[in-house]
Scaffold this motif. Structure first.
Motif, PDB file in Angstrom:
ATOM      1  N   GLU A   1      -1.834  -2.854 -38.914  1.00 29.71           N
ATOM      2  CA  GLU A   1      -3.093  -2.631 -39.633  1.00 29.71           C
ATOM      3  C   GLU A   1      -3.325  -1.146 -39.894  1.00 29.71           C
ATOM      4  O   GLU A   1      -3.642  -0.745 -41.020  1.00 29.71           O
ATOM      5  CB  GLU A   1      -4.268  -3.215 -38.829  1.00 29.71           C
ATOM      6  N   LEU A   2      -3.160  -0.327 -38.862  1.00 28.65           N
ATOM      7  CA  LEU A   2      -3.392   1.120 -39.013  1.00 28.65           C
ATOM      8  C   LEU A   2      -2.469   1.692 -40.091  1.00 28.65           C
ATOM      9  O   LEU A   2      -2.878   2.489 -40.939  1.00 28.65           O
ATOM     10  CB  LEU A   2      -3.147   1.837 -37.675  1.00 28.65           C
ATOM     11  N   GLN A   3      -1.224   1.260 -40.046  1.00 28.44           N
ATOM     12  CA  GLN A   3      -0.208   1.714 -40.992  1.00 28.44           C
ATOM     13  C   GLN A   3      -0.609   1.447 -42.444  1.00 28.44           C
ATOM     14  O   GLN A   3      -0.256   2.192 -43.351  1.00 28.44           O
ATOM     15  CB  GLN A   3       1.051   0.904 -40.640  1.00 28.44           C
ATOM     16  N   ARG A   4      -1.350   0.348 -42.674  1.00 31.30           N
ATOM     17  CA  ARG A   4      -1.766   0.002 -44.039  1.00 31.30           C
ATOM     18  C   ARG A   4      -3.185   0.507 -44.330  1.00 31.30           C
ATOM     19  O   ARG A   4      -3.799   0.122 -45.322  1.00 31.30           O
ATOM     20  CB  ARG A   4      -1.691  -1.518 -44.225  1.00 31.30           C
ATOM     21  N   GLY A   5      -3.693   1.345 -43.439  1.00 34.51           N
ATOM     22  CA  GLY A   5      -4.976   1.983 -43.729  1.00 34.51           C
ATOM     23  C   GLY A   5      -6.202   1.185 -43.334  1.00 34.51           C
ATOM     24  O   GLY A   5      -7.307   1.514 -43.753  1.00 34.51           O
TER      25      GLY A   5
ATOM     26  N   ASP B   1       9.995   6.806 -24.952  1.00 34.65           N
ATOM     27  CA  ASP B   1      10.897   7.871 -25.405  1.00 34.65           C
ATOM     28  C   ASP B   1      11.634   7.543 -26.698  1.00 34.65           C
ATOM     29  O   ASP B   1      11.928   8.427 -27.507  1.00 34.65           O
ATOM     30  CB  ASP B   1      11.961   8.153 -24.328  1.00 34.65           C
ATOM     31  N   ARG B   2      11.967   6.267 -26.882  1.00 34.47           N
ATOM     32  CA  ARG B   2      12.896   5.947 -27.961  1.00 34.47           C
ATOM     33  C   ARG B   2      12.331   5.034 -29.051  1.00 34.47           C
ATOM     34  O   ARG B   2      12.863   5.013 -30.162  1.00 34.47           O
ATOM     35  CB  ARG B   2      14.153   5.266 -27.357  1.00 34.47           C
ATOM     36  N   ILE B   3      11.342   4.235 -28.711  1.00 32.58           N
ATOM     37  CA  ILE B   3      10.825   3.287 -29.711  1.00 32.58           C
ATOM     38  C   ILE B   3       9.541   3.821 -30.343  1.00 32.58           C
ATOM     39  O   ILE B   3       9.390   3.869 -31.560  1.00 32.58           O
ATOM     40  CB  ILE B   3      10.581   1.904 -29.052  1.00 32.58           C
ATOM     41  N   LEU B   4       8.628   4.272 -29.496  1.00 31.36           N
ATOM     42  CA  LEU B   4       7.330   4.740 -29.982  1.00 31.36           C
ATOM     43  C   LEU B   4       7.456   5.888 -30.999  1.00 31.36           C
ATOM     44  O   LEU B   4       6.755   5.871 -32.026  1.00 31.36           O
ATOM     45  CB  LEU B   4       6.458   5.135 -28.781  1.00 31.36           C
ATOM     46  N   PRO B   5       8.330   6.874 -30.763  1.00 34.40           N
ATOM     47  CA  PRO B   5       8.446   7.947 -31.768  1.00 34.40           C
ATOM     48  C   PRO B   5       8.847   7.425 -33.153  1.00 34.40           C
ATOM     49  O   PRO B   5       8.346   7.912 -34.173  1.00 34.40           O
ATOM     50  CB  PRO B   5       9.528   8.866 -31.184  1.00 34.40           C
ATOM     51  N   ASP B   6       9.732   6.433 -33.202  1.00 33.53           N
ATOM     52  CA  ASP B   6      10.101   5.850 -34.506  1.00 33.53           C
ATOM     53  C   ASP B   6       8.892   5.188 -35.161  1.00 33.53           C
ATOM     54  O   ASP B   6       8.698   5.266 -36.377  1.00 33.53           O
ATOM     55  CB  ASP B   6      11.201   4.791 -34.326  1.00 33.53           C
ATOM     56  N   MET B   7       8.112   4.504 -34.343  1.00 34.90           N
ATOM     57  CA  MET B   7       6.920   3.836 -34.870  1.00 34.90           C
ATOM     58  C   MET B   7       5.943   4.871 -35.433  1.00 34.90           C
ATOM     59  O   MET B   7       5.465   4.738 -36.565  1.00 34.90           O
ATOM     60  CB  MET B   7       6.244   3.039 -33.748  1.00 34.90           C
ATOM     61  N   VAL B   8       5.670   5.893 -34.654  1.00 35.49           N
ATOM     62  CA  VAL B   8       4.729   6.928 -35.095  1.00 35.49           C
ATOM     63  C   VAL B   8       5.237   7.597 -36.370  1.00 35.49           C
ATOM     64  O   VAL B   8       4.473   7.844 -37.311  1.00 35.49           O
ATOM     65  CB  VAL B   8       4.502   7.962 -33.973  1.00 35.49           C
ATOM     66  N   SER B   9       6.528   7.835 -36.413  1.00 37.10           N
ATOM     67  CA  SER B   9       7.109   8.460 -37.594  1.00 37.10           C
ATOM     68  C   SER B   9       6.956   7.549 -38.809  1.00 37.10           C
ATOM     69  O   SER B   9       6.588   7.998 -39.903  1.00 37.10           O
ATOM     70  CB  SER B   9       8.582   8.772 -37.308  1.00 37.10           C
ATOM     71  N   GLU B  10       7.190   6.246 -38.638  1.00 34.46           N
ATOM     72  CA  GLU B  10       7.021   5.316 -39.757  1.00 34.46           C
ATOM     73  C   GLU B  10       5.558   5.272 -40.216  1.00 34.46           C
ATOM     74  O   GLU B  10       5.281   5.054 -41.392  1.00 34.46           O
ATOM     75  CB  GLU B  10       7.467   3.905 -39.337  1.00 34.46           C
TER      76      GLU B  10
ATOM     77  N   ILE C   1      -4.589   6.945 -41.816  1.00 32.66           N
ATOM     78  CA  ILE C   1      -5.106   7.038 -40.448  1.00 32.66           C
ATOM     79  C   ILE C   1      -4.114   7.858 -39.623  1.00 32.66           C
ATOM     80  O   ILE C   1      -2.903   7.683 -39.743  1.00 32.66           O
ATOM     81  CB  ILE C   1      -5.286   5.618 -39.860  1.00 32.66           C
ATOM     82  N   ASP C   2      -4.624   8.758 -38.788  1.00 33.36           N
ATOM     83  CA  ASP C   2      -3.746   9.683 -38.059  1.00 33.36           C
ATOM     84  C   ASP C   2      -3.210   9.016 -36.790  1.00 33.36           C
ATOM     85  O   ASP C   2      -3.700   9.243 -35.679  1.00 33.36           O
ATOM     86  CB  ASP C   2      -4.524  10.961 -37.727  1.00 33.36           C
ATOM     87  N   ILE C   3      -2.182   8.209 -36.974  1.00 31.46           N
ATOM     88  CA  ILE C   3      -1.628   7.424 -35.869  1.00 31.46           C
ATOM     89  C   ILE C   3      -1.019   8.341 -34.799  1.00 31.46           C
ATOM     90  O   ILE C   3      -1.100   8.058 -33.601  1.00 31.46           O
ATOM     91  CB  ILE C   3      -0.584   6.420 -36.410  1.00 31.46           C
ATOM     92  N   ALA C   4      -0.436   9.448 -35.222  1.00 30.91           N
ATOM     93  CA  ALA C   4       0.182  10.368 -34.261  1.00 30.91           C
ATOM     94  C   ALA C   4      -0.869  10.915 -33.287  1.00 30.91           C
ATOM     95  O   ALA C   4      -0.650  10.980 -32.070  1.00 30.91           O
ATOM     96  CB  ALA C   4       0.878  11.513 -34.999  1.00 30.91           C
ATOM     97  N   ARG C   5      -2.014  11.281 -33.835  1.00 26.07           N
ATOM     98  CA  ARG C   5      -3.069  11.834 -32.980  1.00 26.07           C
ATOM     99  C   ARG C   5      -3.597  10.776 -32.000  1.00 26.07           C
ATOM    100  O   ARG C   5      -3.777  11.041 -30.808  1.00 26.07           O
ATOM    101  CB  ARG C   5      -4.219  12.353 -33.852  1.00 26.07           C
ATOM    102  N   ILE C   6      -3.833   9.567 -32.527  1.00 28.63           N
ATOM    103  CA  ILE C   6      -4.319   8.480 -31.664  1.00 28.63           C
ATOM    104  C   ILE C   6      -3.314   8.223 -30.547  1.00 28.63           C
ATOM    105  O   ILE C   6      -3.684   8.018 -29.385  1.00 28.63           O
ATOM    106  CB  ILE C   6      -4.542   7.192 -32.496  1.00 28.63           C
ATOM    107  N   THR C   7      -2.042   8.267 -30.893  1.00 31.82           N
ATOM    108  CA  THR C   7      -0.974   8.039 -29.912  1.00 31.82           C
ATOM    109  C   THR C   7      -0.971   9.139 -28.847  1.00 31.82           C
ATOM    110  O   THR C   7      -0.921   8.859 -27.637  1.00 31.82           O
ATOM    111  CB  THR C   7       0.393   8.002 -30.630  1.00 31.82           C
TER     112      THR C   7
END
Lengths: 216, 216, 216, 216, 216, 216
Positions: free
Chosen positions: D148-152, D182-191, D197-203
């Motif tokens: 949902e966040l990814q689509r705004g 370490d390995r999955i979440l960074p890919d998600m945040v990058s996508e 919506i600032d997903i990186a900041r929320i993360t």
């Protein structure tokens, strides 16, 4: 048994959704797609005629309206599958044709069998009508993908669909293709300029691509 | 790139609807089907164990949960297409495996590649786990068709689905198949007795059929 | 501005559901309906031709494919409203035509304006093509209603829709109407014989009705 | 009566939609969620094994596949309700367990009662399997919210869901949690970086939060 | 913050579907249910007035229109859960009231706080308006269940819903209850006489039941 | 025959979707809209009362809850059609009233005919209750359009709907209109500030427009 079975079967195409699996803002049934192809083809043929090209309207009517009827039997097989190998593609087309032939044998009255065989054949040949069908079919992929890109759908599949269809169209020598590229596409790109996805860049890259000739 | 791509892709199976085209009272996504297969297989394996058969639960877990993952790439191809010819079926399976292999090559980190190749292989072999998967997969076709027949859906496709799956199951030599035929199926038929469709007769015909051994 | 606006607008008809309000097992969009009318009309025209009647395929193509385009502007107004008074019906048709004319003025390039005006006109005149369109349009109401009656939908609206369309069709003097009544309708009624609703009786009553001539 | 009632009941979870009320781009049924939890858990357990941890696959199979079965009886109760007070939460869990126990008493044959009681118990204990289930369940909340966040989608509920699940996961001591962070979440945040919506900041805020230890 | 938040929140009730999980021919949102309760209550109150009973229309308006607003916070909790124990029911009501109170504290401007507290309170008290709300709420359960039974939906849950609501209504001493039982219910039962489910028998059993007085 | 027919008919409004044709993120049924109008009107009337204005709550209840009942007969006719000409608008209203009158004649018992005629009349007169209904009805158009604009839906129709409703509201002399413009609208605009569509500018333009007085 009889034309009733054929008429009744048309309903099934309302329940086959194109491009299954991917997230999309708008779903399109095969029957809605088929109708839009009929509509595009009519205008594309008008453009050909206004350039002095003779159009066989009966043939165009037959091949555009029925061009995806075979999906009743095989479903909407994903494009990457169809294009995985020329061999698989040929075999799938053979299966679809076999199923359509079987349906006609079983259901269509003797006096209409020849007509149905002609109508439900693969229509994308090298005649002007066959080429118009090819353009109209790809045009709907462009509109389908555009409707997603325009609303910010970031699924790569729609970029690929848009790009591949555009490259395919631009390789076809018809007056209506020139008209589409010169007069319709710019309006589309302009309408899409508010999207977070850079539709203009994707369009330019596709138009300047040299893949067109190597693709089937 | 990475496990994220794999996890993210699972969503797509929620959007692939089984048995496209035919009228149905209930739609089932591939992911809901997959979960039910996991659930049935668990109980089927419990029945095997209670009959003294050893079950490799890790293997069963792997093959049941992933058994339709490949549909992300090829969609839910209609059963009649898959069974049109052994040649086409083999080729479609080859395409699906090729696409899964390609996905693993591109996305799964080196240290997990072997695990994913094992998990996403075709699981329906002749081991007890492979056979349980086969039974569970067909069992869901039975429940899917039953849910339609029970509500009076007269589409022939669901009679065929019910009948074919039942014949397939009855030909498999497992304790859980005996249990299903003796203890579960009668309850189902009894529940379906109010339907305008004669489920008891369809069931009896399938059970007395001799096609079981000739079918693959 | 331009043909793009017209092509883009076709999507809207996928989102207009016919016969709003009433409970139904199957929903039909205006675009799916339009495609089915195109398909029926093709076969109906084949029947005319096989009886020696000349068909203008270009005209038939134009009027069938576009016959409900105006609903983009006015929506799917309920049939009882349209038929409430001849005066209202005339006024609604006038509004629809006014809106279509305005759309063409605003959006269609000068060189295509005449073509679009011809294509988007009301096509149901007394020519063989106009009559085929009328039959095809009513045929889809019959199939729409039949699909509900067949599944036991007891909403009176579908009995009325089926009956009214049948009476309308039977009053039209075309070879394809004879073929439909003699060769297609009996198969439909036979298929519907398992329904709790007595489709055969409703059909017989409609066929023996004498309203046909007094109706417009 | 009998296993049939249990198998039949699985269908109901396809019709319970998670997170009712809030606007969302993608709906998820409880059965689709359950399947994804099974899939995540399999990979999480693979990661544990590759770090030398022993996994009881039968137990993991049982607790992941059935972990939300009780929602058939109580529905998808909104998270804020469940967490409103420890007292209410305990009572709701008690009701769910009571209803599951009643269902087993009424429907499951004597010889399987013990198995079903074990399988349908609350699985989130402090064993490695119980912890993997907890991580997998929260992981699906993360993917659900991320989609949902990814689509705004600006509904606060999804920020809270994402954040709460991330904090919960990070407090669990498992190798697979380290791998995820370490390995999955960074890919998600990058996508998700193209989202408004600032997903990186929320993360980042969730990861640096110190609430993890005080939460249950 | 402010009335906007309240107005905006009303949308959420369009997305909460009543009676989740069970197969149904018609889905009903909480907002559609709320509107029908408002409509029924209006006619029920008209019946009271025509029998000389004074109705406080402002109060009736307030309590009927808002009676399920709290479901925004707790969702549509399944009836069997609510009725599992008096203790749980009390606690759930307490949670709902706590969440509504918190919402008012946070969002509603000072000058309207008292009004909102009065409107969003539980309205089912022993005044004529409270009793009318109770009848109207149960009446919608009857119509909801009837719509399923009438179409042959054999899910036991709808028989229970119909029966329980009827027993509840018949225990309430109001003129409109007499009118419903004498003048409305017979028409409903008569309309349902074509259903494969014996609605008349279920109705008679409920009406002759003596549970009415022992139920809350 | 009887009140049952009326109660039963309410269901149909759950199946009429407002604003058919246009792409939207959220669909709204006529019954959900009706409920929201009831809710807004209640708060608007509270605001009037708190300013010393007397409100006839019975009348307000009747006209708000039933204000779109007539759409059962004529459907949700597109606003541009209704406003195409004063003549057509008058005629459509006449048809709707005629159909409602016919429904009452046929179905409502003698003793309630007068009540139903009063309740199902057009309620938007110049009394405070009639004006509150007008504001509440337009307010829902504003929320409907806002929900789309806020999510980036670029369909022009929603800008027009938002703008036209705002202009209409601002021309009505009520305390609640002042409250809406001063205290509710700013919160809405502020919430919409993250949208790619400039809602603040559209709002300002509408508020400074001078069309208000010339519009009906």
């Amino acid at each position: 048994m009889g034309i009733h079975t054929y008429f009744q079967s048309l309903n099934d195409l309302e329940r086959i959704i194109r491009c299954p699996g991917k997230f999309k803002f708008q779903e399109h049934s095969v029957s809605a797609h088929s109708w839009k192809v009929v509509q595009y083809a009519k205008t594309l043929a008008d453009i050909e005629e206004s350039n002095g090209v003779a159009v066989d309207w009966k043939k165009l009517y037959e091949i555009t309206s029925s061009h995806d009827y075979g999906e009743i039997f095989i479903g909407d097989i994903k494009t990457p599958v169809k294009h995985y190998s020329l061999e698989l593609r040929a075999m799938l087309q053979q299966v679809e044709e076999g199923m359509v032939a079987h349906f006609i044998d079983e259901n269509i009255p003797e006096e209409f069998k020849a007509i149905f065989r002609r109508q439900l054949r693969e229509g994308k040949d090298d005649t002007v009508e066959g080429l118009i069908l090819e353009v109209a079919d790809k045009l709907d992929q462009i509109y389908e993908a555009f409707g997603e890109l325009q609303r910010g759908n970031a699924e790569k599949e729609f970029v690929i669909m848009y790009r591949t269809a555009l490259i395919k169209i631009k390789g076809i020598k018809l007056h209506c293709v020139d008209y589409f590229l010169d007069r319709i596409l710019p309006d589309m790109v302009s309408e899409g300029s508010k999207s977070p996805i850079d539709i203009a860049r994707i369009t330019d890259e596709a138009l300047s691509s040299v893949e067109a000739h190597s693709q089937k």
